[in-house]
Design a protein around this motif. Sequence first.
Motif, PDB file in Angstrom:
ATOM      1  N   ARG A  40       0.830  -1.205   0.000  1.00 56.79           N
ATOM      2  CA  ARG A  40       0.000   0.000   0.000  1.00 56.79           C
ATOM      3  C   ARG A  40       0.863   1.253   0.000  1.00 56.79           C
ATOM      4  N   HIS A  42       1.557   3.517   2.384  1.00 62.74           N
ATOM      5  CA  HIS A  42       1.261   4.624   3.294  1.00 62.74           C
ATOM      6  C   HIS A  42       0.596   4.062   4.541  1.00 62.74           C
ATOM      7  N   GLY A  43       0.629   4.834   5.645  1.00 70.80           N
ATOM      8  CA  GLY A  43       0.044   4.344   6.883  1.00 70.80           C
ATOM      9  C   GLY A  43       0.262   5.305   8.031  1.00 70.80           C
ATOM     10  N   ASP A 105       1.657  12.647   2.132  1.00 74.25           N
ATOM     11  CA  ASP A 105       0.580  11.666   1.997  1.00 74.25           C
ATOM     12  C   ASP A 105       0.986  10.264   2.444  1.00 74.25           C
ATOM     13  N   ILE A 106       2.276  10.033   2.609  1.00 76.00           N
ATOM     14  CA  ILE A 106       2.719   8.726   3.115  1.00 76.00           C
ATOM     15  C   ILE A 106       2.191   8.506   4.526  1.00 76.00           C
ATOM     16  N   LEU A 107       2.101   9.559   5.314  1.00 78.64           N
ATOM     17  CA  LEU A 107       1.522   9.485   6.658  1.00 78.64           C
ATOM     18  C   LEU A 107       0.034   9.799   6.519  1.00 78.64           C
ATOM     19  N   ASP A 108      -0.803   8.787   6.575  1.00 74.18           N
ATOM     20  CA  ASP A 108      -2.210   9.007   6.256  1.00 74.18           C
ATOM     21  C   ASP A 108      -3.079   9.318   7.475  1.00 74.18           C
ATOM     22  N   ILE A 109      -2.517   9.229   8.693  1.00 69.07           N
ATOM     23  CA  ILE A 109      -3.246   9.633   9.896  1.00 69.07           C
ATOM     24  C   ILE A 109      -2.337  10.591  10.662  1.00 69.07           C
ATOM     25  N   LYS A 110      -2.514  11.894  10.457  1.00 68.46           N
ATOM     26  CA  LYS A 110      -1.569  12.871  10.990  1.00 68.46           C
ATOM     27  C   LYS A 110      -1.923  13.338  12.401  1.00 68.46           C
ATOM     28  N   PRO A 215      -3.286   0.690  10.531  1.00 67.51           N
ATOM     29  CA  PRO A 215      -3.852   0.349   9.223  1.00 67.51           C
ATOM     30  C   PRO A 215      -4.619  -0.979   9.270  1.00 67.51           C
TER      31      PRO A 215
END
Length: 408
Positions: A40, A42-43, A105-110, A215
């Motif tokens: 995937r 990203h996470g 965008d690689i870090l999808d939960i900031k 994730p």
Amino acid sequence: MAPPVVYDPNCPEEMPVPLPNAPIRRVTDVLSVQPPLSRRGHGPGIVMFLPDDVPAAGGQKLLDPGPVQKWAEEGFAVAFATARPDLNVPQILVDALNALIDLGDILDIKAKLAIIVYDELVIDQVYRASLGDERFACMIGYGTAPSVEIASTLPLLLHILHSYSTQAQSSIEAHLYPVSSASFVLPDSSAYDPGSAALAHSRSLVFLRKHLGGPHFDLEKIWEEHTYFEFASRSVAKTMGTMVAEPYVNHIPTMSGGVGRENLTRFYRDHFIFSNPADARLEVVSRTVGPDRVVDEFVYHITHDKQVDWLLPGVPETHKKLAIPMLAVVNIRGDRLYNEHIWWDQATVLKQAGILPTYVPYPTPEGNVHFLRLPVAGAELAEMLVDESKGRSNAMLGEGWGVVRNAA
């Protein structure tokens, strides 16, 4: 189009499938970031503190990667530092937060990040420093607990070596392990304990997903994709493409499979994928899906019209139809398989293939030779597993079984 029956390295289906590749990014002289190593890509984010001095193991389970790679393969972005005595923990947390956010965008939960502390000597420092930032959603610690007087509402998971009371602290979840060091989870440590390490990792994964919101991966889909490439399209490259960098497979009864990517690729190519007969199929009986495992009960159906290396090594084809109850325990890391433990009753395979006799000589204490009817069943095992009404329980407990004077 019919699937291939032999391995062809020039077949388009056998073009190498690249592994996820996300190089480590150096942030400061003490802090680095590993982006996710899932397909995937990203996470969520983890800030990790690793021990400064881990004693060499000298031959431990090298297939199990260290924490940074393992959590990256689970789909997390990992900012990590070594917990040296002079480490400025508050500054590391600030730098780690910024470095993870800089991933874009690689870090999808900031808004939510986790902390994992593998060095018990700095748990207090990290815990205190984390309380001032609401973006830290939870923390995991190994070996001991922060001082009771600083406990707060920050969710805390502890993997500890001795009993620890959490009666008045609803935010703390603790698990006890029969190990001697907090390094039991680190593969390059002499204290590494594979069973405890695997259990702690699974518990940590559940904890992180609960508090970070991910994730999440569709484990059934990942497992079915893998078996499709094994049995339907019969592609070695694509089968291996569904697995982590260093996977393994163990068929327990015959001790066949492969440990590590090179060995497992060779096994799939030379002894498994093209060894299965053309009519091989899997009949699923039940499936249990956990946070990082799929457990399948199924029946493996084949006509034994060719040598099946992994099932009956060295046994020529018998042209018998076989229906074999099997159990697969499949460990999935992120969106790729890490290992498979496959179980079955080898006695019924031998019986159904006509190799195992029904009776064997049995010398009695008196010196006489009688016969023992082996407590082994044939295809009726599979029939009763699929439909319990098609079998009879306890038949082997009745007359005609055990030691008899004459073989029927």
